[in-house]
Design an enzyme around this catalytic site. Structure first.
Site, PDB file in Angstrom:
ATOM      1  N   ASN A  11       0.710  -1.365   0.090  1.00 26.17           N
ATOM      2  CA  ASN A  11       0.076  -0.090   0.150  1.00 26.17           C
ATOM      3  C   ASN A  11       0.933   1.458   0.130  1.00 26.17           C
ATOM      4  O   ASN A  11       0.538   2.382   0.331  1.00 26.17           O
ATOM      5  CB  ASN A  11      -0.868   0.093   1.197  1.00 26.17           C
ATOM      6  CG  ASN A  11      -1.866  -1.052   1.258  1.00 26.17           C
ATOM      7  OD1 ASN A  11      -2.872  -0.852   0.213  1.00 26.17           O
ATOM      8  ND2 ASN A  11      -1.882  -2.014   2.156  1.00 26.17           N
TER       9      ASN A  11
ATOM     10  N   HIS B 102      15.021   9.397  -4.018  1.00 20.61           N
ATOM     11  CA  HIS B 102      15.601  10.747  -4.210  1.00 20.61           C
ATOM     12  C   HIS B 102      15.226  11.774  -3.319  1.00 20.61           C
ATOM     13  O   HIS B 102      14.162  11.719  -2.331  1.00 20.61           O
ATOM     14  CB  HIS B 102      15.049  11.158  -5.789  1.00 20.61           C
ATOM     15  CG  HIS B 102      13.805  11.791  -5.735  1.00 20.61           C
ATOM     16  ND1 HIS B 102      12.700  11.131  -5.695  1.00 20.61           N
ATOM     17  CD2 HIS B 102      13.318  13.142  -5.810  1.00 20.61           C
ATOM     18  CE1 HIS B 102      11.387  11.780  -5.568  1.00 20.61           C
ATOM     19  NE2 HIS B 102      11.915  13.077  -5.668  1.00 20.61           N
TER      20      HIS B 102
ATOM     21  N   THR C 190      15.586   6.880   8.630  1.00 24.99           N
ATOM     22  CA  THR C 190      16.452   7.812   8.034  1.00 24.99           C
ATOM     23  C   THR C 190      18.089   7.247   8.411  1.00 24.99           C
ATOM     24  O   THR C 190      18.860   7.814   7.404  1.00 24.99           O
ATOM     25  CB  THR C 190      16.737   9.111   8.771  1.00 24.99           C
ATOM     26  OG1 THR C 190      17.166   8.939  10.473  1.00 24.99           O
ATOM     27  CG2 THR C 190      15.366  10.143   8.831  1.00 24.99           C
ATOM     28  N   LYS C 191      18.213   6.079   8.824  1.00 22.03           N
ATOM     29  CA  LYS C 191      19.315   5.162   9.062  1.00 22.03           C
ATOM     30  C   LYS C 191      19.173   3.717   8.550  1.00 22.03           C
ATOM     31  O   LYS C 191      17.855   3.374   9.010  1.00 22.03           O
ATOM     32  CB  LYS C 191      19.927   5.412  10.292  1.00 22.03           C
ATOM     33  CG  LYS C 191      20.468   6.757  10.442  1.00 22.03           C
ATOM     34  CD  LYS C 191      21.161   7.059  11.684  1.00 22.03           C
ATOM     35  CE  LYS C 191      21.683   8.563  12.088  1.00 22.03           C
ATOM     36  NZ  LYS C 191      21.884   8.951  13.187  1.00 22.03           N
TER      37      LYS C 191
END
Length: 176
Positions: A29, A57, A106-107
């Site tokens: 989803n 991106h 983020t990591k």
């Protein structure tokens, strides 16, 4: 009729959409990066809840450099992305991972982990999480039809879902 005409023209114009790499049993989803989907790779047995996003991106640099930041995003096998979670560009998520709802990854995430939060942080192992759920008695068996459809990589139709709902409601009534 519109679909037939569109397929006909796409076939003869050889218009192919670039797609991301994905494994077997892909129940998504998620919105997958539309600018550079070829930089997204998703392994087998992937499930994601509504509103989740997988990016490869970042357009923020374009205003200042006239360049896009593009990094490969890799999601391993047996991964669940919770509702409204975001996987940022360049992140690698290991195998056997649960990403909690609303998390921003983020990591990189190691194998066998449950992560949650903004930014996403390690919460516990998959084994610990499943044990907690078992102890709280909130895990429900699936029907045979549901398991067969999953093994085949098929979507759950309304008949399968209705059978599962009946099973869940029966268990819930018996526990009251």
């Amino acid at each position: 009729m519109k679909k037939v005409i569109k397929k006909f023209f796409n076939f003869f114009l050889n218009k192919k959409k670039t797609k991301f790499k994905r494994g077997k049993r892909f129940y998504s989803n998620s919105l997958v990066d539309t600018l550079v989907p070829e930089f997204v790779e998703v392994g087998n047995n992937f499930i994601s809840a509504p509103g989740s996003i997988i990016l490869a991106h970042d357009s923020s640099t374009f205003l200042f450099t006239k360049k896009y930041r593009i990094e490969k995003t890799i999601i391993g096998e047996n991964v669940f992305l919770g509702a409204n979670s975001v996987v940022m560009p360049g992140v690698t998520i290991g195998n056997n991972v649960i990403v909690g709802a609303g998390s921003i990854v983020t990591k990189d995430v190691n194998d066998n982990a449950v992560v949650a939060g903004n930014p996403a942080k390690f919460m516990c192992t998959i084994e610990d999480y499943c044990t907690k759920c078992e102890n709280k008695n909130v895990l429900y068996d699936v029907t045979e039809d549901m398991l067969i459809a999953y093994e085949k990589g098929e979507r759950f139709n309304e008949k399968i879902l209705e059978g599962f709902r009946k099973l869940v409601n029966l268990k819930a009534k018996n526990e009251v």
